[in-house]
Design an enzyme around this catalytic site. Structure first.
Site, short mmCIF file in Angstrom:
data_model
loop_
_atom_site.label_atom_id
_atom_site.label_comp_id
_atom_site.label_asym_id
_atom_site.label_seq_id
_atom_site.Cartn_x
_atom_site.Cartn_y
_atom_site.Cartn_z
CG ASN A 10 -1.76 1.23 1.36
OD1 ASN A 10 -1.78 2.06 0.45
ND2 ASN A 10 -2.45 1.36 2.48
CD1 TRP A 11 3.50 0.87 -2.72
CD2 TRP A 11 3.48 1.83 -4.74
NE1 TRP A 11 4.15 0.01 -3.60
CE2 TRP A 11 4.15 0.58 -4.84
CE3 TRP A 11 3.36 2.59 -5.89
CZ2 TRP A 11 4.67 0.10 -6.05
CZ3 TRP A 11 3.89 2.13 -7.10
CH2 TRP A 11 4.53 0.90 -7.18
CE LYS A 12 -0.24 3.17 4.81
NZ LYS A 12 -0.15 3.27 6.26
CG HIS A 96 -5.87 1.92 5.25
ND1 HIS A 96 -5.33 2.86 6.10
CD2 HIS A 96 -4.92 0.99 5.05
CE1 HIS A 96 -4.09 2.51 6.39
NE2 HIS A 96 -3.82 1.38 5.77
CD GLU A 98 -2.93 5.49 6.82
OE1 GLU A 98 -2.97 5.48 5.57
OE2 GLU A 98 -2.01 4.96 7.47
CD GLU A 170 -3.44 -2.34 7.40
OE1 GLU A 170 -2.32 -2.55 6.91
OE2 GLU A 170 -4.09 -1.33 7.16
N GLY A 176 2.47 2.42 10.89
CA GLY A 176 3.40 3.53 10.75
C GLY A 176 4.12 3.91 12.04
CB SER A 216 5.31 -1.61 12.03
OG SER A 216 4.85 -0.30 12.31
N GLY A 237 2.91 -1.07 4.32
CA GLY A 237 2.94 0.35 3.99
C GLY A 237 4.35 0.80 3.69
N GLY A 238 4.99 1.44 4.67
CA GLY A 238 6.30 2.06 4.46
C GLY A 238 7.33 1.16 3.78
#
Ligand code: 13P
Length: 265
Positions: A10-12, A96, A98, A170, A176, A216, A237-238
């Site tokens: 997930n490149w957000k 998600h 977010e 999640e 994150g 993470s 993610g990251g």
């Protein structure tokens, strides 16, 4: 039933068109079609087409990070499931953390459910994200929150569509933050999610649904998480923004894949 591990990036809201192309091209050239791990990436929606072009002919599937719950019409700024399918998306992330907790206005379970049903009707596969906040975990509400989000998010979905659903567990406190759930916490939550899914759709359907862990995930913790019996992949993610890290996570999945071959993407 054996479940094929599924690793999604997930490149957000990150990267430029050029960076998306470079990352997708490197992944496309590195993931072998016969690897027994399914892989997808979800770039920002404006870059779906360029990433789709870079992935063309590869084993990596394309996904979007959100979608609207109508197929067309006067919904300024929104993107519909048929539009995503039209440009080559197989998957869409819905619910998600977010979009539930950070981006305003927050999405609620009713809207998330409408999006899930619309996405399925539009020919997409859905990655439905669920997870508790730190406060909810501290108050012992993790299971009730997960059950409520699953029940509401998948309401009115016919069990024959269960194979098109991936659940991403999640925990909000792990996203994150660098604070990953322990393998025991992840396995316990995933096993509970599967029990809920069995209650909603029957045991056979529940055993076929992949449950990804997200929060993470890194090259250093992926192998242990993916070795848990009910952890069927990762939503990253990251670490999915760096080709080498994401590939290491995929390769951690390969180590476990001998035990988990089966379901096609
Ligand atoms: P991080 O891997 O950066 O914690 O993000 C997890 C996530 O939200 C994936 O959807």
């Amino acid at each position: 039933m054996a479940r094929k591990l599924f690793i999604t990036g997930n490149w957000k809201m990150n990267l430029s068109a050029e960076q998306c192309t470079a990352l997708a091209s490197k992944l496309a050239g590195s993931v072998e079609p016969d690897w027994p791990v399914a892989v997808a990436v979800c770039p920002p929606c404006v870059y779906l087409s360029v990433v789709g072009a870079a992935l063309d002919g590869s084993a990596i599937r394309l996904g979007a990070q959100n979608v609207y719950c109508e197929s067309n019409g006067a919904f300024t700024g929104q993107i519909s499931p048929p539009m995503l399918a039209d440009i080559g998306c197989d998957y869409v992330i819905i619910g998600h953390s977010e979009t539930r907790h950070t981006i305003e206005p927050h999405e609620d379970d009713a809207l998330i459910n409408r999006k899930v049903l619309a996405a399925l009707a539009g020919g997409l596969k859905v990655i439905l994200c669920i997870g508790e906040t730190l406060d909810q975990r501290k108050q012992g509400q993790t299971e009730s929150i997960l059950e409520a989000q699953l029940t509401a998010g998948l309401a009115n979905m016919h069990s024959s569509l269960a194979e098109k659903i991936t659940i991403a567990y999640e925990p909000v406190w792990a996203i994150g933050t660098g604070q990953t759930a322990t393998t025991d916490q992840a396995q316990q939550a995933h096993a509970f999610v599967r029990t809920c899914l069995a209650g909603q759709f029957g045991l056979a359907a529940a055993n076929g649904i992949r449950i990804q862990y997200g929060g993470s995930v890194k090259p250093t913790n992926a192998a242990d998480l993916l070795a848990q019996p009910d952890v069927d992949g990762a939503l990253v993610g990251g670490a999915s923004l760096k080709a080498d890290d994401f590939l290491e996570i995929i390769k951690a999945g390969l180590q476990n894949a001998s035990q988990t071959s089966g379901t096609a993407v």
